[in-house]
Design an enzyme around this catalytic site. Structure first.
Site, PDB file in Angstrom:
ATOM      1  N   TYR A  56      -2.855  11.079   0.975  1.00 23.30           N
ATOM      2  CA  TYR A  56      -3.476  10.954  -0.345  1.00 23.30           C
ATOM      3  C   TYR A  56      -3.450  12.292  -1.072  1.00 23.30           C
ATOM      4  CZ  TYR A  56      -5.184   6.275   0.755  1.00 23.30           C
ATOM      5  OH  TYR A  56      -5.252   4.940   1.053  1.00 23.30           O
ATOM      6  N   HIS A  60      -4.729  -7.825   0.402  1.00 25.17           N
ATOM      7  CA  HIS A  60      -3.976  -6.580   0.399  1.00 25.17           C
ATOM      8  C   HIS A  60      -3.080  -6.427   1.624  1.00 25.17           C
ATOM      9  CE1 HIS A  60      -3.161  -2.418  -0.560  1.00 25.17           C
ATOM     10  NE2 HIS A  60      -3.634  -2.010   0.606  1.00 25.17           N
ATOM     11  N   ASP A  89       0.853  -1.182   0.000  1.00 28.10           N
ATOM     12  CA  ASP A  89       0.000   0.000   0.000  1.00 28.10           C
ATOM     13  C   ASP A  89       0.899   1.246   0.000  1.00 28.10           C
ATOM     14  OD1 ASP A  89      -3.120   0.649   0.456  1.00 28.10           O
ATOM     15  OD2 ASP A  89      -1.959   2.086   1.613  1.00 28.10           O
TER      16      ASP A  89
END
Length: 375
Positions: free
Chosen positions: A302, A353, A175
């Protein structure tokens, strides 16, 4: 300041009482009018989790585990960086930098650190493990100014390894950890002998759109699903992180719902998030956002770097493990466009994930197989 300071976590009892009070006073929405998770986190599943959190969950267990692993802080580039650091007793152990992502934290590594540091097999590769909390995550400081994107974090991590006295080391991530680790690979600092990703980063090229390769077709199909149905969180956090931050910092239930949705969609499960994780595991992670109030600060990564995720090329030795329920599976040929010196590639039989958190034994196996080619 370049000192390394031991850090002992001890959350005030008043904070835990205040959390219990908030959990007692939840105002719930009506149940979703669909039978699946297509509208988001299911009310029945979230209520079950919140009831467990309120009545049975023991934060002191998680707190004790963090303290036992060895917690430290050091100031780098104006921020106090929190990190776990556990050294192996094995001669020849290799320093290994592990970087988590969102909505994860250093608790992702609870199940794998012991095996990496002190493996039962005397012939297994051993590591000194360093696991920092990203800026604005966990117990690292929250950046007060813009500019803390993945490249700056990669430089900070390189400084951390130097400050700890490690002249040769390896790096791993998934990630955001994959983005930071890729950035380390691009910087190619003198001490880094190689990297491994459990979220291989790759993008389709123009010729891939009409490919008949089943792996390419699967990757494009998953990319389409992500863009249409699974990327709302990233759009919000990359454009208006402050807005969602109010809910994530003020409401423990909003925070749990925000994270639990991704636990469900991003793990290798049979229809329930509890197929992959226990409630304790999920709440441990939620608490590393709730206690330090990092819902907004974590989301800002982000805003800083989402459009640059995984850009550039890596020429130092690199490896990748493709877990079958990864959010965005990338065929090997896509990954090799970024990792131009790919010395290890494996498609793992199960897992999603959150590789280290979900499949610690397979994760450790993959790291040893990869890093054996770099040492």
């Amino acid at each position: 300041m370049s000192d390394i300071r031991a850090f002992t976590l001890s959350v005030a009892e008043d904070e835990l009482v205040a959390l219990a009070d908030r959990l007692d006073r939840v105002r719930w929405p009506e149940q979703e009018p669909v039978a699946d998770w297509s509208q988001g986190t299911k009310l029945t599943v979230l209520r079950e989790l919140v009831a467990y959190w309120r009545i049975e969950y023991d934060w002191r267990r998680c707190e004790a585990r963090l303290n036992a692993l060895g917690q430290f802080k050091t100031e780098i580039d104006g921020l106090d960086i929190h990190f776990l650091h556990r050294r192996s007793s094995r001669a020849g152990a290799v320093p290994l930098l592990l970087t988590h992502g969102w909505p994860g934290s250093v608790v992702e590594f609870f199940g794998v650190i012991d095996d990496l540091v002190e493996p039962e097999d005397p012939d297994a590769m051993a590591f000194h493990v360093i696991a920092p909390s990203l800026p604005g995550y966990g117990f690292s400081d929250k950046p007060a100014n813009t500019g803390w994107g993945v490249e700056r974090i990669a430089r900070a991590w390189t400084e951390l390894m130097s400050r700890l006295g490690y002249t040769e080391w390896l790096a791993q991530g998934g990630d955001w950890g994959a983005a930071v680790t890729t950035a380390i690979g691009q910087l190619a600092p003198e001490g880094c002998r190689g990297i491994h990703l459990n979220m291989p980063i790759g993008r389709p090229g123009p010729d891939d759109m009409n490919s008949r390769d089943p792996n390419v077709h699967k990757a494009l199909e998953r990319l389409g699903f992500y863009q249409q149905w699974d990327s709302g969180y990233s759009k919000q956090q990359s454009t208006r992180p402050q807005t969602i931050g109010y809910a994530l910092v003020d409401s423990p239930v909003a925070l749990a719902a925000w994270i639990l949705e991704k636990v469900f969609y991003w793990t290798d499960n049979d229809g329930s998030p509890w197929d992959a994780f226990s409630m304790d595991q999920v709440i441990d992670d939620v608490m590393l956002y709730w206690v330090p109030a990092t819902g907004a600060s974590a989301a800002r990564l982000y805003w800083e770097s989402f459009t640059d995720f995984g850009d550039g090329k890596v020429t130092i030795p690199a490896g990748a493990s493709a877990f079958p329920k990864e959010i965005l599976p990338a065929p090997r040929e896509w990954v090799e466009r970024t990792l131009t010196n790919l010395v290890y590639w494996n498609e793992v039989e199960k897992g999603g994930h959150f590789a280290a958190w979900e499949q610690p034994e397979l994760f450790a196996r993959e790291l040893r197989a990869c890093f054996a080619k770099m040492t």
